[in-house]
Scaffold this motif. Structure first.
Motif, PDB file in Angstrom:
ATOM      1  N   THR A  43       0.825  -1.207   0.000  1.00  0.00           N
ATOM      2  CA  THR A  43       0.000   0.000   0.000  1.00  0.00           C
ATOM      3  C   THR A  43       0.861   1.260   0.000  1.00  0.00           C
ATOM      4  O   THR A  43       0.613   2.208  -0.764  1.00  0.00           O
ATOM      5  N   ILE A  44       1.889   1.272   0.846  1.00  0.00           N
ATOM      6  CA  ILE A  44       2.780   2.438   0.909  1.00  0.00           C
ATOM      7  C   ILE A  44       3.473   2.657  -0.431  1.00  0.00           C
ATOM      8  O   ILE A  44       3.521   3.773  -0.957  1.00  0.00           O
ATOM      9  N   ALA A  45       4.018   1.568  -0.999  1.00  0.00           N
ATOM     10  CA  ALA A  45       4.703   1.676  -2.283  1.00  0.00           C
ATOM     11  C   ALA A  45       3.725   2.082  -3.395  1.00  0.00           C
ATOM     12  O   ALA A  45       4.078   2.860  -4.287  1.00  0.00           O
ATOM     13  N   ALA A  46       2.487   1.573  -3.334  1.00  0.00           N
ATOM     14  CA  ALA A  46       1.499   1.886  -4.367  1.00  0.00           C
ATOM     15  C   ALA A  46       1.115   3.365  -4.347  1.00  0.00           C
ATOM     16  O   ALA A  46       0.934   3.993  -5.402  1.00  0.00           O
ATOM     17  N   LEU A  47       0.994   3.931  -3.177  1.00  0.00           N
ATOM     18  CA  LEU A  47       0.671   5.357  -3.076  1.00  0.00           C
ATOM     19  C   LEU A  47       1.790   6.215  -3.660  1.00  0.00           C
ATOM     20  O   LEU A  47       1.530   7.204  -4.359  1.00  0.00           O
ATOM     21  N   ILE A 180       6.377  -1.648 -12.584  1.00  0.00           N
ATOM     22  CA  ILE A 180       6.153  -1.912 -11.162  1.00  0.00           C
ATOM     23  C   ILE A 180       5.150  -0.916 -10.576  1.00  0.00           C
ATOM     24  O   ILE A 180       4.350  -1.269  -9.704  1.00  0.00           O
ATOM     25  N   SER A 181       5.157   0.313 -11.091  1.00  0.00           N
ATOM     26  CA  SER A 181       4.209   1.319 -10.589  1.00  0.00           C
ATOM     27  C   SER A 181       2.778   0.927 -10.915  1.00  0.00           C
ATOM     28  O   SER A 181       1.888   0.978 -10.058  1.00  0.00           O
ATOM     29  N   TRP A 182       2.524   0.514 -12.173  1.00  0.00           N
ATOM     30  CA  TRP A 182       1.171   0.125 -12.546  1.00  0.00           C
ATOM     31  C   TRP A 182       0.743  -1.155 -11.831  1.00  0.00           C
ATOM     32  O   TRP A 182      -0.420  -1.300 -11.427  1.00  0.00           O
ATOM     33  N   ALA A 183       1.674  -2.084 -11.626  1.00  0.00           N
ATOM     34  CA  ALA A 183       1.345  -3.309 -10.892  1.00  0.00           C
ATOM     35  C   ALA A 183       0.944  -2.983  -9.455  1.00  0.00           C
ATOM     36  O   ALA A 183       0.003  -3.572  -8.902  1.00  0.00           O
ATOM     37  N   LEU A 184       1.655  -2.053  -8.850  1.00  0.00           N
ATOM     38  CA  LEU A 184       1.328  -1.639  -7.486  1.00  0.00           C
ATOM     39  C   LEU A 184      -0.027  -0.937  -7.433  1.00  0.00           C
ATOM     40  O   LEU A 184      -0.835  -1.189  -6.521  1.00  0.00           O
ATOM     41  N   VAL A 185      -0.277  -0.056  -8.390  1.00  0.00           N
ATOM     42  CA  VAL A 185      -1.542   0.680  -8.412  1.00  0.00           C
ATOM     43  C   VAL A 185      -2.720  -0.269  -8.612  1.00  0.00           C
ATOM     44  O   VAL A 185      -3.777  -0.112  -7.985  1.00  0.00           O
ATOM     45  N   ILE A 186      -2.548  -1.269  -9.484  1.00  0.00           N
ATOM     46  CA  ILE A 186      -3.611  -2.255  -9.700  1.00  0.00           C
ATOM     47  C   ILE A 186      -3.946  -2.998  -8.406  1.00  0.00           C
ATOM     48  O   ILE A 186      -5.106  -3.317  -8.129  1.00  0.00           O
ATOM     49  N   SER A 187      -2.920  -3.252  -7.601  1.00  0.00           N
ATOM     50  CA  SER A 187      -3.144  -3.988  -6.358  1.00  0.00           C
ATOM     51  C   SER A 187      -3.598  -3.092  -5.201  1.00  0.00           C
ATOM     52  O   SER A 187      -4.006  -3.608  -4.155  1.00  0.00           O
ATOM     53  N   LEU A 188      -3.547  -1.778  -5.382  1.00  0.00           N
ATOM     54  CA  LEU A 188      -3.833  -0.847  -4.282  1.00  0.00           C
ATOM     55  C   LEU A 188      -5.219  -1.008  -3.652  1.00  0.00           C
ATOM     56  O   LEU A 188      -5.323  -1.015  -2.410  1.00  0.00           O
ATOM     57  N   VAL A 190      -7.207  -3.566  -3.246  1.00  0.00           N
ATOM     58  CA  VAL A 190      -7.265  -4.750  -2.384  1.00  0.00           C
ATOM     59  C   VAL A 190      -6.287  -4.627  -1.223  1.00  0.00           C
ATOM     60  O   VAL A 190      -6.630  -4.893  -0.059  1.00  0.00           O
ATOM     61  N   MET A 191      -5.053  -4.212  -1.516  1.00  0.00           N
ATOM     62  CA  MET A 191      -4.035  -4.088  -0.465  1.00  0.00           C
ATOM     63  C   MET A 191      -4.414  -3.046   0.569  1.00  0.00           C
ATOM     64  O   MET A 191      -4.182  -3.230   1.772  1.00  0.00           O
ATOM     65  N   GLY A 192      -5.002  -1.930   0.113  1.00  0.00           N
ATOM     66  CA  GLY A 192      -5.402  -0.872   1.041  1.00  0.00           C
ATOM     67  C   GLY A 192      -6.468  -1.329   2.015  1.00  0.00           C
ATOM     68  O   GLY A 192      -6.392  -1.067   3.224  1.00  0.00           O
ATOM     69  N   VAL A 193      -7.457  -2.037   1.491  1.00  0.00           N
ATOM     70  CA  VAL A 193      -8.531  -2.544   2.353  1.00  0.00           C
ATOM     71  C   VAL A 193      -7.979  -3.567   3.344  1.00  0.00           C
ATOM     72  O   VAL A 193      -8.312  -3.538   4.538  1.00  0.00           O
ATOM     73  N   LEU A 194      -7.146  -4.481   2.851  1.00  0.00           N
ATOM     74  CA  LEU A 194      -6.566  -5.497   3.726  1.00  0.00           C
ATOM     75  C   LEU A 194      -5.665  -4.873   4.793  1.00  0.00           C
ATOM     76  O   LEU A 194      -5.602  -5.375   5.923  1.00  0.00           O
ATOM     77  N   MET A 195      -4.984  -3.790   4.459  1.00  0.00           N
ATOM     78  CA  MET A 195      -4.138  -3.129   5.448  1.00  0.00           C
ATOM     79  C   MET A 195      -4.980  -2.593   6.609  1.00  0.00           C
ATOM     80  O   MET A 195      -4.612  -2.739   7.780  1.00  0.00           O
ATOM     81  N   VAL A 217      11.433  -2.187   3.233  1.00  0.00           N
ATOM     82  CA  VAL A 217      10.765  -3.073   2.278  1.00  0.00           C
ATOM     83  C   VAL A 217       9.697  -2.337   1.481  1.00  0.00           C
ATOM     84  O   VAL A 217       9.378  -2.733   0.348  1.00  0.00           O
ATOM     85  N   SER A 218       9.154  -1.259   2.025  1.00  0.00           N
ATOM     86  CA  SER A 218       8.129  -0.492   1.312  1.00  0.00           C
ATOM     87  C   SER A 218       8.742   0.379   0.219  1.00  0.00           C
ATOM     88  O   SER A 218       8.248   0.408  -0.919  1.00  0.00           O
ATOM     89  N   LEU A 219       9.825   1.091   0.564  1.00  0.00           N
ATOM     90  CA  LEU A 219      10.422   2.028  -0.377  1.00  0.00           C
ATOM     91  C   LEU A 219      11.398   1.365  -1.334  1.00  0.00           C
ATOM     92  O   LEU A 219      11.326   1.551  -2.550  1.00  0.00           O
ATOM     93  N   PHE A 220      12.312   0.572  -0.794  1.00  0.00           N
ATOM     94  CA  PHE A 220      13.385   0.023  -1.604  1.00  0.00           C
ATOM     95  C   PHE A 220      13.027  -1.332  -2.227  1.00  0.00           C
ATOM     96  O   PHE A 220      13.156  -1.524  -3.437  1.00  0.00           O
ATOM     97  N   SER A 221      12.583  -2.280  -1.391  1.00  0.00           N
ATOM     98  CA  SER A 221      12.293  -3.615  -1.909  1.00  0.00           C
ATOM     99  C   SER A 221      11.097  -3.635  -2.845  1.00  0.00           C
ATOM    100  O   SER A 221      11.070  -4.384  -3.816  1.00  0.00           O
ATOM    101  N   MET A 222      10.104  -2.789  -2.561  1.00  0.00           N
ATOM    102  CA  MET A 222       8.846  -2.846  -3.290  1.00  0.00           C
ATOM    103  C   MET A 222       8.780  -1.911  -4.478  1.00  0.00           C
ATOM    104  O   MET A 222       7.962  -2.104  -5.378  1.00  0.00           O
ATOM    105  N   LEU A 223       9.651  -0.888  -4.504  1.00  0.00           N
ATOM    106  CA  LEU A 223       9.537   0.099  -5.579  1.00  0.00           C
ATOM    107  C   LEU A 223      10.882   0.446  -6.211  1.00  0.00           C
ATOM    108  O   LEU A 223      11.119   0.161  -7.391  1.00  0.00           O
ATOM    109  N   ILE A 224      11.789   1.033  -5.436  1.00  0.00           N
ATOM    110  CA  ILE A 224      13.041   1.542  -6.002  1.00  0.00           C
ATOM    111  C   ILE A 224      13.879   0.433  -6.616  1.00  0.00           C
ATOM    112  O   ILE A 224      14.444   0.584  -7.707  1.00  0.00           O
TER     113      ILE A 224
END
Length: 287
Positions: A43-47, A180-188, A190-195, A217-224
């Motif tokens: 969720t953090i990475a998707a935002l 990776i940005s679009w993949a994260l946004v697509i999952s946002l 569901v991920m946001g609600v589950l969070m 893991v939110s900034l580096f592992s999941m996005l950068i």
């Protein structure tokens, strides 16, 4: 700088960033529930990714790309983070890091199936040898002690390899950070609600180290990290650059030993060294 060299440099930077993922996850799951950690990091990475897409006014992906983006999201946004977080409740990060040596083979297999690549037969010999070394280590050192943890790590490697290959194929058209940005946004959604649903009742008992792990893991592992990794795979070849993952256990073990004070035995170092030698042979025959 030619395309191949740029691909290897980008891939190497991505591997360096990913090397801190399992140690950071190990620290985070000490205080955070694995499911909450998975959906929170996504969720953090998707935002952040959504902000980047808006700022740079990126066009929406074509309808035909949506299935591939869902596969990327299931593999690297949900599958790998969740399965590794669950595994790290049973095994140390030092032990789990050795399994990363299986990722190049998984990535190469899906590179053939999904990316249309055709490495030479000798490539499979070196890549398979590296994977056998890793599997042998797991069987002799830890499988009997924690079969659940090891099986979870094997499942994580499978879904991650698929996500890597699928994302690299898309990156040739959309660009690495866009995929990776679009993949994260697509999952946002569901991920946001589950969070929200899995959020702890109180954060009072969450230690500083766990927050640092979540941040990493939110900034580096999941996005950068994926910005460099997908670009590297797209430019240098999925199977070829994917072999750089054989270096990840070495960097990860060093981090586990220095930051988490986990025991790194000579057997772990020996296996890692042998696997690193395999990357040189695999690289030579990757195309």
């Amino acid at each position: 700088m030619d395309k191949s060299a740029s691909g290897w440099i980008n891939g190497f930077v991505g591997v360096l960033i990913f090397s801190g993922s399992l140690p950071a996850t190990r620290v985070a799951v000490a205080d955070f529930d694995p499911v909450f950690l998975t959906v929170a990091r996504a969720t953090i990475a998707a935002l952040l990714a959504l902000g980047l897409l808006v700022v740079f006014r990126e066009k929406r992906p074509a309808r035909g790309d949506l299935v591939s983006l869902v596969v990327v999201a299931l593999g690297v946004v949900v599958g790998f983070p969740l399965l590794t977080a669950l595994a790290l409740q049973y095994v140390t990060s030092a032990h789990s890091i050795v399994f990363i040596g299986l990722l190049p083979l998984a990535t190469a297999i899906f590179g053939v199936l999904r990316g249309g690549e055709r490495p030479k037969p000798a490539f499979w010999l070196f890549s398979g040898l590296g994977s056998l070394l890793v599997a042998g280590f797991a069987l002799t050192q830890g499988f009997a002690a924690s079969p659940v943890g090891d099986l979870l790590m094997l499942a994580a490697i499978g879904v991650c390899g698929l996500g890597y290959a699928e994302g690299a194929k898309l990156s040739r058209r959309l660009g690495g950070w866009q995929v990776i940005s679009w993949a994260l946004v697509i999952s946002l959604p569901v991920m946001g609600v589950l969070m929200v649903l899995t959020m702890p009742v109180s954060f009072a008992g969450i230690g500083r180290d766990a927050w640092i792990g979540l941040t990493y893991v939110s900034l580096f592992s999941m996005l950068i990290g994926f910005v460099f990794w997908y670009r590297g795979l797209a430019l240098g070849g999925i199977a070829a650059v994917g072999q750089l993952q054989l270096l990840q256990p070495l960097f990860g073990l060093l981090l586990a030993a220095t930051l988490l004070h986990e025991t790194v035995g000579w057997s772990m170092l020996a296996v890692t060294a042998a696997v690193v030698l395999c990357v040189a042979g695999a690289k030579r025959f990757a195309s």
